[in-house]
Design a protein around this motif. Structure first.
Motif, short mmCIF file in Angstrom:
data_model
loop_
_atom_site.label_atom_id
_atom_site.label_comp_id
_atom_site.label_asym_id
_atom_site.label_seq_id
_atom_site.Cartn_x
_atom_site.Cartn_y
_atom_site.Cartn_z
N GLN A 22 0.83 -1.20 0.00
CA GLN A 22 0.00 0.00 0.00
C GLN A 22 0.87 1.26 0.00
OE1 GLN A 22 -3.11 0.10 2.96
NE2 GLN A 22 -3.65 -2.06 2.65
N ASP A 23 0.25 2.38 -0.34
CA ASP A 23 0.94 3.67 -0.37
C ASP A 23 1.00 4.22 1.05
OD1 ASP A 23 2.08 6.06 -1.06
OD2 ASP A 23 0.20 6.96 -1.78
N LEU A 24 2.05 3.86 1.76
CA LEU A 24 2.19 4.24 3.17
C LEU A 24 3.45 5.09 3.36
CD1 LEU A 24 1.43 0.77 4.80
CD2 LEU A 24 -0.16 2.71 4.58
N ASP A 25 3.32 6.15 4.14
CA ASP A 25 4.48 7.00 4.46
C ASP A 25 5.22 6.49 5.69
OD1 ASP A 25 3.95 9.26 2.51
OD2 ASP A 25 2.07 9.28 3.65
N ILE A 26 4.47 5.93 6.63
CA ILE A 26 5.02 5.44 7.90
C ILE A 26 4.44 4.06 8.17
CG2 ILE A 26 5.18 5.83 10.39
CD1 ILE A 26 4.72 8.83 9.82
N VAL A 27 5.31 3.14 8.58
CA VAL A 27 4.84 1.82 9.01
C VAL A 27 5.35 1.58 10.42
CG1 VAL A 27 4.82 -0.66 8.57
CG2 VAL A 27 4.85 0.94 6.64
N ASP A 28 4.43 1.32 11.33
CA ASP A 28 4.74 1.12 12.75
C ASP A 28 4.71 -0.38 13.03
OD1 ASP A 28 5.18 1.55 15.41
OD2 ASP A 28 3.42 2.82 15.74
N LEU A 29 5.88 -0.96 13.30
CA LEU A 29 6.01 -2.40 13.50
C LEU A 29 5.96 -2.70 15.00
CD1 LEU A 29 8.95 -2.94 10.97
CD2 LEU A 29 6.48 -3.22 10.55
N VAL A 30 4.76 -3.00 15.49
CA VAL A 30 4.55 -3.27 16.92
C VAL A 30 4.60 -4.78 17.11
CG1 VAL A 30 3.18 -2.61 18.93
CG2 VAL A 30 3.00 -1.28 16.83
N ALA A 31 5.75 -5.34 16.78
CA ALA A 31 5.92 -6.80 16.74
C ALA A 31 7.10 -7.20 17.61
CB ALA A 31 6.15 -7.24 15.29
N PRO A 32 7.19 -8.48 18.01
CA PRO A 32 8.28 -8.94 18.88
C PRO A 32 9.60 -9.06 18.12
CG PRO A 32 6.85 -10.76 18.31
CD PRO A 32 6.18 -9.53 17.79
N PRO A 33 10.72 -9.09 18.84
CA PRO A 33 12.05 -9.10 18.23
C PRO A 33 12.28 -10.13 17.12
CG PRO A 33 12.27 -8.71 20.57
CD PRO A 33 10.81 -9.01 20.32
N PRO A 34 11.82 -11.39 17.26
CA PRO A 34 12.10 -12.36 16.19
C PRO A 34 11.49 -11.99 14.84
CG PRO A 34 11.47 -13.49 18.21
CD PRO A 34 11.19 -12.04 18.43
N ALA A 35 10.51 -11.09 14.85
CA ALA A 35 9.84 -10.70 13.60
C ALA A 35 10.47 -9.48 12.94
CB ALA A 35 8.36 -10.43 13.86
N HIS A 36 11.34 -8.78 13.64
CA HIS A 36 11.81 -7.49 13.16
C HIS A 36 12.55 -7.56 11.82
CE1 HIS A 36 11.67 -5.66 17.48
NE2 HIS A 36 10.48 -5.92 16.98
N LYS A 37 13.49 -8.48 11.71
CA LYS A 37 14.32 -8.55 10.51
C LYS A 37 13.47 -8.75 9.26
CE LYS A 37 18.31 -11.01 8.51
NZ LYS A 37 17.62 -11.54 7.29
N ALA A 38 12.60 -9.75 9.30
CA ALA A 38 11.77 -10.05 8.13
C ALA A 38 10.82 -8.91 7.80
CB ALA A 38 10.98 -11.34 8.37
N LEU A 39 10.26 -8.27 8.82
CA LEU A 39 9.32 -7.18 8.58
C LEU A 39 10.02 -5.96 7.98
CD1 LEU A 39 7.00 -7.42 11.71
CD2 LEU A 39 6.39 -7.91 9.33
N VAL A 40 11.19 -5.62 8.50
CA VAL A 40 11.92 -4.48 7.94
C VAL A 40 12.27 -4.76 6.48
CG1 VAL A 40 14.09 -3.18 8.03
CG2 VAL A 40 12.82 -3.64 10.14
N GLU A 41 12.73 -5.97 6.20
CA GLU A 41 13.07 -6.32 4.82
C GLU A 41 11.85 -6.25 3.91
OE1 GLU A 41 14.87 -10.14 5.22
OE2 GLU A 41 16.82 -9.33 5.83
#
Length: 341
Positions: free
Chosen positions: A62-81
């Motif tokens: 989607q056309d998003l300016d900001i994405v807030d990742l309110v997820a636990p540490p094991p998910a961070h790498k994959a979500l940022v990528e």
């Protein structure tokens, strides 16, 4: 001016404060949400009147300016990528990633995609902490000798400790420093500058949990200040709201002593005097929300920084020093020795 479009990933307990903040900031529009629990996604989408994505990939597109990742540490790498995109701001919940090495690699990846990566470290945005920072910067205390924060939320007793709010706390192999003390490592660096060494003595008092719930951490700062985090989640402090400040703080310097109470009130007693004077907390205090409204204050800061009116605080690259310090705290507790950073 078009509002900034915001997506939120991860809809657990703490996400409510993020969602409310983005909804209430006039210049942002909450555009979409996603959680691995599809029922939860639809529940929150309906509550906030936004789109509920069927997958992370759908939201990322989607056309998003900001994405807030309110997820636990094991998910961070994959979500940022998955969500990194040129010009987009990603906000990642703390604790950040599963290790320093992983966090550093994620920082480098975001930079390669021309994506701004921020860590959602909100304690420094609590209104009383902003007022303390202003007082310190104006030289109220002169040379700062030492500081101590006594964490006393009183929520860690018995077999049902944490179950009503954040049940994952019970099974964390590392709790006090990894989940809570990390806030104060960041806060101490915000107040006093870089940490040069760490000593920690950590214990578990409640047998119903896996991790440590009490202990002392001593941070030596490069400027000579010593800051002590004295945490005990089984004990309380004088307040009508244990989660307002979560404890009490005292900072001592050549010109006097500054204190933060559990009511969110700040006082200063000049050296040689018996009476203290109150220090005003000028930032808005929202008693109905966590930490006086610190989550919204952080989100508002992101908006201001994106507009170029202030520099970004808590960039992921800067936050790597907090990860190094927390890892050093656990090495110190294991070895009984002070750890240099």
């Amino acid at each position: 001016m078009t509002n900034l479009r915001v997506g939120v990933v991860g809809l657990g307990y703490f996400s409510q404060f993020h969602l409310d903040a983005w909804r209430d900031i006039p210049s942002t529009t909450l555009a979409g949400v996603f959680d691995l629990d599809s029922a939860r996604t639809q529940e929150i989408a309906a509550k906030y009147g936004v789109s509920g994505a069927r997958s992370a990939a759908e939201l990322a597109g989607q056309d998003l300016d900001i994405v807030d990742l309110v997820a636990p540490p094991p998910a961070h790498k994959a979500l940022v990528e998955q969500f990194a995109k040129s010009g987009r701001i990603l906000i990642c919940q703390k604790p950040f990633c599963t290790s320093y090495e992983e966090a550093k690699a994620v920082c480098e990846f975001a930079k390669s995609r021309d994506c701004t990566l921020i860590i959602h470290e909100n304690f420094r945005f609590q209104p009383w902490h902003r007022a303390i920072k202003t007082a310190l910067d104006t030289g109220l205390l002169g040379e700062i000798y030492q500081a101590r924060f006594a964490l006393r939320p009183g929520d860690g007793r018995g077999p049902d400790a944490y179950l009503s709010r954040q049940p994952a706390f019970q099974s964390m192999p590392r709790l006090l420093i990894h989940e809570t003390g990390v806030h104060f490592v960041d806060l101490f660096q915000y107040f006093f500058g870089p940490i040069s060494s760490i000593y920690a003595d950590l214990v578990r008092l409640n047998p119903a949990i896996k991790g440590e719930d009490a202990g002392i951490l001593i941070a030596h700062h490069e400027n000579g200040t010593r800051a002590v985090f004295d945490g005990n989640r089984l004990m309380d402090h004088a307040t009508d709201s244990p989660r307002r400040t979560m404890g009490e703080m005292e900072i001592e310097g050549e010109k006097g002593t500054l204190r933060l109470s559990g009511m969110g009130e700040i006082s200063f007693r000049a050296f040689g005097e018996n009476e203290a004077v109150n220090i005003a907390v000028t930032a808005p205090v929202d008693e109905a929300r966590f930490g006086g409204g610190c989550v919204q204050a952080l989100c508002e800061h992101i908006v201001e920084a994106r507009a170029g009116r202030v520099p970004f605080e808590n960039t992921a690259e800067d936050y790597l020093s907090v990860i190094l310090a927390t890892q050093a705290a656990y090495r110190s507790a294991e070895t009984g020795q002070k750890q240099s950073l």
